[in-house]
Design a protein around this motif. Structure first.
Motif, short mmCIF file in Angstrom:
data_model
loop_
_atom_site.label_atom_id
_atom_site.label_comp_id
_atom_site.label_asym_id
_atom_site.label_seq_id
_atom_site.Cartn_x
_atom_site.Cartn_y
_atom_site.Cartn_z
N UNK A 166 -11.01 -17.00 7.12
CA UNK A 166 -9.70 -17.11 6.76
C UNK A 166 -9.45 -18.54 6.03
N UNK A 198 -0.80 -16.74 3.66
CA UNK A 198 -0.40 -16.67 2.17
C UNK A 198 -1.04 -15.54 1.69
N UNK A 199 -0.30 -14.46 1.35
CA UNK A 199 -0.65 -12.96 1.00
C UNK A 199 -1.08 -13.03 -0.25
N UNK A 200 -2.40 -12.61 -0.23
CA UNK A 200 -3.11 -12.34 -1.63
C UNK A 200 -3.29 -10.93 -2.07
N UNK A 201 -2.84 -10.74 -3.25
CA UNK A 201 -2.87 -9.24 -3.70
C UNK A 201 -3.97 -9.65 -4.93
N UNK A 202 -5.01 -8.99 -4.98
CA UNK A 202 -5.95 -9.26 -5.98
C UNK A 202 -6.98 -7.99 -6.47
N UNK A 203 -7.29 -8.05 -7.62
CA UNK A 203 -8.41 -7.05 -8.03
C UNK A 203 -9.65 -7.98 -8.37
N UNK A 246 -12.25 -12.37 -10.18
CA UNK A 246 -10.88 -11.86 -9.01
C UNK A 246 -9.59 -12.42 -10.09
N UNK A 292 -3.46 -9.07 -8.48
CA UNK A 292 -2.91 -7.72 -8.94
C UNK A 292 -1.54 -7.56 -9.69
#
Lengths: 81, 403
Positions: A3, A56-61, A72, A75
């Motif tokens: 984390x 911290x919200x991560x939204x990734x491709x 990376x 998203x």
């Protein structure tokens, strides 16, 4: 798995906290040690709450470029919910 | 004059006839496989198709053979699609196969059963291999199509359970020829990335053909090789794929996979609160016990009266001082006795006591006790001391004791 670098991951924090609570529940511990365990426990509660509330919200491709390196990108999928 | 062919001319002519006959192009032939051989290293398949009365040589080049999802076996009844041609060098008639299917059972089913059996023998489905799914993941890896129904379902459920959960999608085609490789690569990519706690691999429901990627060896091996726990979520509840069997946990649907992977934030918070409450309670209990112990100790033994030792010492001191006093007294009175005795002895020696027995003392003119007649002259006065009283006497005559 990893984390925030400085922080304990939530899973490990909860595990440690459970261990401490069980130890205090199951046997009598010398005062000094009990106080120290209690302090550690309270610190873990605070850390875990911190992780839950301020993660911290991560939204990734995750892609791979032609050189075989990981790439990376944020998203931009139609949002959830 | 009849036409004389060379062998080459004739076979070439036959070949041309074959090639022009549309019935021989892309036709289906049923028969039984014999003499099957997978040629190494070319990867081309050679076999003979036969029935009760005839046989036909068959070849399937690697590019086609790779798409066949089962391994041919001698004696297997099959349908072969291909074109009939002459192999001019040998003059043999052959079928160049494009597709081969087991007749009777479906090809896909057969392939599924074969792969399943092979992987089972390798132990890939063993329960001991399964990694536990982390209870509190901080980031979720997802392998599916970015445009499919599955990703929408997964994200929706994850968001509902924990709006703050982080995720990363490794996109992959989930059907079509590229699907097995892309899904396998995406799983490997997430393992290289290594910052997710669990991987969801899946797609929405579809025909067995559409789900096929999840029945391939590529995907099965990628799941088995993943160091990160994998939850499979393929199709609907009733479709069990090879991927499901290899995965660490099988979810019936993509939505269910998200449910299994992501704990509900509110529950996490209430768990944490409960742990904190338990911690405080048990700490209180610990303190309570210690207080109790101190209390019980204080009612017994030295702690009940911290001055007991002083009191004891004082008592001892008193006893000692009594003994000292007694000792002194005895010592002193002993000395008194001795003194009396000595005084008596001293008394016996006193000249005065002798006088009591009738002796007397004579003092000369100079006042000293007379012991020799030569110390006094005739006519001089002497004093005689008796036991009681004294006499003044005149010396009338003298005699020495030796005369």
């Amino acid at each position: 798995m990893k984390a925030e670098a400085s922080n304990l991951p939530f899973e490990e924090g909860i595990d440690q906290l459970e261990r401490i609570v069980r130890e205090l529940e199951q046997k009598e511990v010398p005062l000094e040690q009990a106080l120290s365990l209690f302090q550690q426990g309270i610190k873990l509660v605070q850390d875990c709450n911190q992780l839950l509330d301020h993660a911290e919200k991560q939204m990734e491709i995750l892609l791979e470029n032609p050189n075989g390196e990981l790439e990376i990108r944020p998203a931009d999928l139609p949002v959830e919910g | 004059m009849p036409k004389i062919w060379t062998v080459a001319e004739l076979t070439s002519e036959i070949s041309r006839t074959f090639n022009e006959n549309p019935d021989f192009i892309n036709c289906w032939v049923s028969g039984e496989i014999s003499n099957y051989k997978n040629h190494r290293p070319s990867g081309h398949w050679y076999f003979t198709l036969k029935d009760e009365s005839s046989s036909l040589k068959a070849v399937m080049f690697r590019s086609r053979a790779e798409r066949v999802r089962f391994i041919p076996q001698d004696g297997m009844k099959v349908l072969v699609r291909g074109s009939i041609r002459i192999y001019e060098r040998d003059g043999n008639i052959q079928i160049y196969a494009d597709e081969i299917q087991p007749s009777g059972v479906g090809a896909l089913y057969l392939a599924f059963e074969q792969l399943k059996q092979r992987l089972a023998e390798e132990g890939l489905f063993e329960a001991e291999r399964k990694k536990p799914i982390p209870k509190h993941p901080s980031k979720i890896g997802i392998v599916t199509s970015p445009t499919g129904a599955a990703i929408k379902d997964i994200l929706k459920v994850m968001h509902r359970r924990n709006p703050r959960i982080s995720w990363i999608l490794a996109p992959a085609a989930v059907q079509g020829e590229q699907a097995p490789r892309e899904v396998a690569q995406a799983i490997a990519r997430l393992n290289r990335y290594d910052k997710v706690d669990v991987i969801i691999v899946g797609r929405g429901g579809g025909s067995i053909e559409e789900l096929w990627a999840f029945n391939t060896e590529d995907v099965a091996r990628a799941i088995a090789a993943s160091g990160i726990p994998v939850i499979s979520a393929v199709g609907h509840e009733t479709d069990v794929t090879i991927a499901d069997l290899v995965a660490d946990l099988r979810a019936p649907t993509p939505s269910a996979a998200a449910e299994l992977a992501v704990p509900v934030l509110l529950e996490l918070k209430s768990n944490l609160e409960e742990l904190e409450a338990r911690l405080r309670l048990t700490m209180l209990a610990q303190l309570q016990r210690k207080r109790q112990k101190v209390k019980s100790l204080s009612t017994i033994g030295p702690l009940s009266n911290p001055f007991w030792r002083i009191a004891q010492n004082r008592q001892r001191l008193d006893a000692l001082s009594d003994r000292l006093e007694q000792g002194m007294t005895r010592f002193v009175s002993d000395k008194n006795g001795i003194l009396k005795l000595l005084a008596t002895k001293l008394d016996l020696l006193s000249p005065l006591a002798i006088l009591g027995r009738g002796y007397s003392l004579t003092y000369g003119p100079k006042g000293s006790v007379l012991k020799d007649s030569a110390d006094v002259n005739v006519g001089q006065q002497v004093q005689v001391r008796l036991n009681e009283g004294t006499l003044t006497c005149a010396v009338l005559a003298k005699a020495s004791s030796s005369e």
